[in-house]
Write an enzyme that holds these catalytic residues in place. Structure first.
Site, PDB file in Angstrom:
ATOM      1  N   LYS A   1       0.948  -1.442   0.190  1.00  0.00           N
ATOM      2  CA  LYS A   1      -0.533   0.100  -0.532  1.00  0.00           C
ATOM      3  C   LYS A   1       0.794   1.200  -0.136  1.00  0.00           C
ATOM      4  CE  LYS A   1      -3.942  -2.065   1.732  1.00  0.00           C
ATOM      5  NZ  LYS A   1      -5.230  -2.007   3.071  1.00  0.00           N
TER       6      LYS A   1
ATOM      7  N   ASP B   1      -9.520   2.847   3.029  1.00  0.00           N
ATOM      8  CA  ASP B   1      -9.238   1.187   4.027  1.00  0.00           C
ATOM      9  C   ASP B   1     -10.350   2.242   5.364  1.00  0.00           C
ATOM     10  OD1 ASP B   1      -8.965  -0.866   3.005  1.00  0.00           O
ATOM     11  OD2 ASP B   1      -6.244  -0.029   3.571  1.00  0.00           O
TER      12      ASP B   1
END
Ligand code: NDP
Length: 263
Positions: A63, A99
């Site tokens: 990420k 997220d």
């Protein structure tokens, strides 16, 4: 036909293809979603374009590499330096983070949370802690490697390594480590986990699809807890909206994605 994918290592466990394909298929959106096992995060951009992707999700451990791969990063992702959603906008990769909002959706049922202990200091922890602090929540971070704590200290979190951890009472403890994902490890030494679980009202694990040793211990202590499935659903709905450029209704996306969890 548009092609989307999830990049990760490991990635075989990912439910994202099922979730997004369920939306595309049932809402007649001409697209298909697959998974790509990517070991080297620095190859992300090259692979994205070689495959001719319209968009992608990025999971552990890429990420932060995804942030670097972007031509432009928008919104909350820019603040945290962590990207989990990529959109191909006229040949440029635009990065987003869904997220943190996905997780806030997941913990709504726990009610008013004022004080959270976060286990781990990776990309997911960065996104969640930043969102928690922005929401006025007091945050403590506990991580195996103390050298990863600088970001969290600057953010205003109380930070500890395993050796110097000072236990307090928490409303919620969240496991954002990958301990338990492909092994049977706990996110911290057993004695610390025992003590932490004695001092929290709720427990959440970002890992989904299996009961990690951490979640198993929490369940055995009759603590109200949940795995990462609702977080996955929340982040997935928000990512899908970006993939289809808001052409589908959010409620329809959510319904079709939820159904994929029954498979
Ligand atoms: P990162 O690789 O960025 O960070 C991993 C973190 O886990 C680091 O803090 C690392 O500590 C810690 N860690 C790894 N192994 C152990 C271990 N054996 N014991 C203790 N600590 C350990 O990963 P991400 O933040 O991207 O993802 C973390 C987890 O969250 C993954 O399991 C992922 O699947 C899950 N996730 C779930 C989502 C959902 O939708 N449900 C969304 C996003 C993530 P150190 O710094 O010491 O290396």
């Amino acid at each position: 036909m548009k092609l989307f994918a999830i990049f990760g290592d490991p990635v075989s466990h990912s439910r994202s293809p099922l979730m997004h394909n369920s939306v595309f298929k049932n809402l007649n959106y001409k697209a298909c979603y697959t998974r790509v096992h990517l070991r080297d995060g620095s190859k992300l951009k090259e692979t994205f374009f070689t495959l001719g992707l319209s968009g992608a999700n990025v999971t552990v451990p890429h990420k932060e590499a995804a942030y670097t791969a972007c031509d432009e990063v928008r919104g909350f992702a820019k603040k945290v330096g962590v990207v989990n959603t990529l959109v191909n906008e006229n040949g440029r990769i635009i990065g987003y983070n869904t997220d943190a909002d996905g997780f806030m959706f997941a913990i709504k049922e726990f009610g008013d949370i004022k004080n959270i202990l976060v286990l781990g200091a990776g990309g997911t922890a960065k996104a969640l802690c930043t969102k928690f602090i922005d929401s006025g929540i007091k945050v403590t971070v506990l991580n195996r490697s103390e050298d990863k704590l600088t970001y969290f200290k600057e953010l205003g979190c109380e930070c500890f390594g395993w050796e110097d951890f000072l236990l307090k009472k928490y409303d919620l403890v969240v496991n954002t480590t990958s301990a338990g994902l492909k092994d049977e490890e706990l996110p911290a030494p057993l004695a610390l986990i025992e003590a932490i679980l004695e001092n929290t009202s709720f427990v959440a694990d970002a890992i989904y699809g299996k009961v990690t040793p951490f979640l198993k211990m929490a369940k055995e202590k009759n603590i109200t807890c949940k795995d990462g499935a609702d977080m996955l659903l929340g982040q997935g709905v928000l990512a899908n909206e970006l993939f289809v450029n808001y052409e589908l209704k959010t409620s329809d996306i959510k319904l079709q994605m939820s159904k994929s969890f029954e498979i």
